[in-house]
Enzyme design. Structure first.
Site, PDB file in Angstrom:
ATOM      1  N   SER A  45      31.389  74.537  -8.060  1.00 35.24           N
ATOM      2  CA  SER A  45      30.343  75.130  -8.879  1.00 35.24           C
ATOM      3  C   SER A  45      30.962  75.900 -10.048  1.00 35.24           C
ATOM      4  CB  SER A  45      29.464  76.016  -7.992  1.00 35.24           C
ATOM      5  OG  SER A  45      28.315  76.436  -8.671  1.00 35.24           O
ATOM      6  N   ASP A 199      25.454  70.350  -7.106  1.00 37.90           N
ATOM      7  CA  ASP A 199      26.393  71.464  -7.042  1.00 37.90           C
ATOM      8  C   ASP A 199      27.052  71.506  -5.662  1.00 37.90           C
ATOM      9  OD1 ASP A 199      27.374  74.203  -6.673  1.00 37.90           O
ATOM     10  OD2 ASP A 199      26.359  74.629  -8.558  1.00 37.90           O
TER      11      ASP A 199
END
Length: 276
Positions: A45, A199
């Site tokens: 992320s 993500d």
């Protein structure tokens, strides 16, 4: 108290959106990549950008550019933008400007650097997966309170480890770093090598490098009740909740306060503080 031993074979950068500026402040005190020279680095992320900026030696540039971008943005909802938010365009602009040719060259020639993406079950619409995985993620965080999640994996999400050095060599590093930090509906669902990806922080907040060998510094961005205990994996978390909100792109002072907290926490940790 004596200073910490800062010799590490690996560094793992957790996710956390704008909270990841805690990483930059922390490492500005603990040491640059040139100082620590780990063999393997992983990022997920927003931590993928933290890792890239650290290896590329552009952490201060990233810090300055993100604050400037936030100074020019006054709302998290805007018409005429992707999904009616400015996040995707702003993030890519900052990433592409920060990771200039010299930084990308350093990453291409640098240590093993893995960026972890999330793979949704291919039989289910990825935006629906993001909703369900988001619920599972929040539940896991509240109940288990550990960076290594279980419920999203149980519902079928898997991780995809991407060689960021190779992406840098192929001129795809910016695309990879942007793909790593995409949470629908704020961001569109990207593709990587023909597959929808999400993500990776929805699956594991701080995935360790593979192979997992040697002493590892794991940099988090939020506090957990249940951190793994290991002589090999050294987990460091903020001393308190950081000022930055994960996806608030309007207040540059939160970035500053988060960075400065990282610096203070690093000084405490180096002095022998147990937590950070």
């Amino acid at each position: 108290m004596s200073s910490r031993d800062t010799g590490f074979d690996q560094v793992a950068f957790s996710g956390g959106g704008i909270r990841c500026f805690w990483h930059g402040g922390f490492l500005s005190e603990v040491g640059s990549y040139a100082d620590l020279r780990p063999d393997r680095i992983s990022g997920v992320s927003g931590g993928a950008l933290s890792g890239a900026a650290w290896i590329g030696e552009v952490e201060e540039d990233l810090y300055d550019l993100m604050r400037q971008a936030f100074q020019q943005n006054d709302a998290n909802l805007k018409s005429g933008r992707s999904n009616f938010t400015p996040h995707q365009e702003m993030y890519r602009a900052v990433v592409s400007t920060t990771l200039d040719d010299r930084a990308i060259e350093r990453i291409a020639d640098g240590p093993q650097f893995e960026v972890i993406l999330g793979l949704p079950p291919q039989w289910l619409y990825p935006r629906l997966v993001a909703v369900f995985a988001g619920i599972a993620y929040q539940l896991d965080q509240q109940v288990r309170s550990t960076p290594h999640l279980a419920l999203p994996r149980a519902m079928g999400m898997r991780s995809l480890r991407v060689d960021a050095r190779q992406a840098a060599q192929q001129g795809r590093l910016v695309d990879l770093i942007c793909a790593a930090a995409t949470i629908p509906p704020v961001f569109d669902v990207p593709e990587w090598e023909g597959r929808d990806v999400l993500d990776g922080g929805m699956l594991d907040k701080a995935p360790l490098p593979q192979p997992d060998e040697g002493r590892t510094l794991v940099l988090l961005t939020r506090r957990y009740r249940n951190l793994p205990v290991s002589d090999q994996h050294i987990y460091v978390q903020p001393s308190k909740e950081v000022a930055a909100d994960k996806i608030d792109f309007t207040d540059e002072t939160k970035v500053t306060r988060t960075w400065e907290q990282g610096q203070r926490d690093a000084r405490s940790w180096l002095g022998g503080g147990c937590d950070a």
